[in-house]
Scaffold this active site. Structure first.
Site, mmCIF file in Angstrom:
data_model
loop_
_atom_site.group_PDB
_atom_site.id
_atom_site.type_symbol
_atom_site.label_atom_id
_atom_site.label_comp_id
_atom_site.label_asym_id
_atom_site.label_seq_id
_atom_site.Cartn_x
_atom_site.Cartn_y
_atom_site.Cartn_z
ATOM 1 N N GLY A 1 27.377 -32.137 -34.405
ATOM 2 C CA GLY A 1 25.960 -31.809 -34.258
ATOM 3 C C GLY A 1 25.487 -31.135 -35.529
ATOM 4 O O GLY A 1 26.102 -30.155 -35.973
ATOM 5 N N GLY B 1 27.760 -28.427 -37.462
ATOM 6 C CA GLY B 1 28.862 -29.240 -37.960
ATOM 7 C C GLY B 1 29.684 -29.906 -36.887
ATOM 8 O O GLY B 1 29.191 -30.778 -36.177
ATOM 9 N N ALA C 1 33.140 -29.810 -33.830
ATOM 10 C CA ALA C 1 33.960 -29.048 -32.880
ATOM 11 C C ALA C 1 35.143 -29.920 -32.496
ATOM 12 O O ALA C 1 34.969 -30.993 -31.907
ATOM 13 C CB ALA C 1 33.157 -28.653 -31.651
ATOM 14 N N CYS D 1 27.131 -34.075 -24.490
ATOM 15 C CA CYS D 1 26.363 -34.995 -25.341
ATOM 16 C C CYS D 1 25.629 -36.057 -24.533
ATOM 17 O O CYS D 1 25.333 -37.147 -25.039
ATOM 18 C CB CYS D 1 27.265 -35.648 -26.382
ATOM 19 S SG CYS D 1 28.023 -34.442 -27.497
ATOM 20 N N ARG E 1 20.331 -27.384 -33.396
ATOM 21 C CA ARG E 1 20.888 -28.565 -34.063
ATOM 22 C C ARG E 1 20.414 -29.812 -33.337
ATOM 23 O O ARG E 1 19.814 -29.756 -32.257
ATOM 24 C CB ARG E 1 22.427 -28.512 -34.024
ATOM 25 C CG ARG E 1 22.937 -28.337 -32.624
ATOM 26 C CD ARG E 1 24.378 -28.694 -32.405
ATOM 27 N NE ARG E 1 24.788 -28.295 -31.068
ATOM 28 C CZ ARG E 1 24.484 -28.962 -29.960
ATOM 29 N NH1 ARG E 1 23.757 -30.074 -30.020
ATOM 30 N NH2 ARG E 1 24.893 -28.525 -28.776
ATOM 31 N N TYR F 1 29.962 -27.800 -25.404
ATOM 32 C CA TYR F 1 30.730 -26.621 -25.022
ATOM 33 C C TYR F 1 31.506 -26.105 -26.222
ATOM 34 O O TYR F 1 32.071 -26.892 -26.999
ATOM 35 C CB TYR F 1 31.714 -26.970 -23.902
ATOM 36 C CG TYR F 1 32.766 -25.903 -23.666
ATOM 37 C CD1 TYR F 1 32.436 -24.736 -22.975
ATOM 38 C CD2 TYR F 1 34.063 -26.051 -24.144
ATOM 39 C CE1 TYR F 1 33.392 -23.743 -22.762
ATOM 40 C CE2 TYR F 1 35.015 -25.068 -23.939
ATOM 41 C CZ TYR F 1 34.681 -23.913 -23.245
ATOM 42 O OH TYR F 1 35.612 -22.935 -23.048
ATOM 43 N N HIS F 2 31.547 -24.783 -26.395
ATOM 44 C CA HIS F 2 32.448 -24.138 -27.350
ATOM 45 C C HIS F 2 33.281 -23.122 -26.590
ATOM 46 O O HIS F 2 32.781 -22.465 -25.667
ATOM 47 C CB HIS F 2 31.664 -23.420 -28.454
ATOM 48 C CG HIS F 2 30.894 -24.325 -29.343
ATOM 49 N ND1 HIS F 2 31.481 -25.337 -30.068
ATOM 50 C CD2 HIS F 2 29.568 -24.374 -29.640
ATOM 51 C CE1 HIS F 2 30.547 -25.976 -30.765
ATOM 52 N NE2 HIS F 2 29.383 -25.406 -30.505
#
Length: 220
Positions: free
Chosen positions: A156, A167, A169, A185, A76, A82-83
């Site tokens: 993103g 998409g 978060a 970012c 992307r 981070y997720h």
């Protein structure tokens, strides 16, 4: 759990548990191809991942400070993200050859603005004022008394032949210390926050309901 909504002209899917990040990339890519082929509906897919760092196309190697979690090249736009548990990731797959509510056809800037507006309206349901910042991707919550501001949601996107993927978060209640392994970012001078850190003990189901409720206000 699959929960398509009769009020939306697209598939609205919520997946319980943890979705492997690599599997999510493969599933998105396949679904985007099917949308382009006209064999699948547009989709909003809400998931939760195990702790993961993802690199966008502009990510700088030096902004990965500590690779304590698995690292993936996301494909992307943007930099490091981070997720993890307690964060709602929303993968949005729309055909931008067509208008969607206030978003005109083939206008990527308007599409990103629409994603921002979607999050702003969802967070407003919790009395949280999320704001855009010129030159900074994502949504921000200001503490004007302290003169600080923190990021509560990231954006993103990727667009393939006018079909979107990746998409948003939204930080509901993640472990905010996990963001310390990256420069989120590419912005080192500001922190991150969440609904719970802002004093809103929302559940993931309540966050999902806010996102779904705000969707039609922006995308029709």
């Amino acid at each position: 759990m699959t929960a398509p909504s009769a009020t939306h002209p697209l598939d609205w899917i919520v997946t319980d548990g943890r979705t492997p990040y690599a599997g999510a990339l493969e599933a998105m890519e396949a679904h985007v191809a099917a949308i382009r082929a006209g064999t699948a509906a547009e989709r909003v897919w809400l998931v939760e991942h195990d702790p993961t760092y993802t690199a966008g196309t502009s990510a700088r190697p030096e902004d990965l400070r500590d690779s304590r979690f698995p690292v993936f090249a996301a494909g992307r736009g943007g930099q490091w993200t981070y997720h993890g548990p307690g964060q709602r990731t929303g993968y949005v797959m729309l055909d931008l050859n067509h208008a969607h509510g206030s978003v005109p056809p083939r206008d990527i800037r308007a599409y990103v603005h629409g994603l921002e507006e979607w999050l702003i309206r969802a967070l407003d349901r919790f009395n949280i004022r999320a704001e855009r910042r010129e030159g900074r991707v994502g949504l921000w919550v200001a503490n004007r008394a302290a003169g600080t501001e923190d990021k509560i949601a990231a954006i993103g996107v990727r667009v393939t032949r006018w079909v979107t993927w990746h998409g948003i978060a939204l930080n509901v209640d993640p472990d905010l210390s996990h963001f310390g392994g990256i420069v989120p970012c590419g912005i080192a001078e500001h922190g991150v926050t969440s609904l719970h850190a802002q004093g809103v003990p929302a559940t993931m189901d309540e966050a999902d309901a806010a996102l779904q409720g705000a969707w039609t206000e922006v995308f029709g």
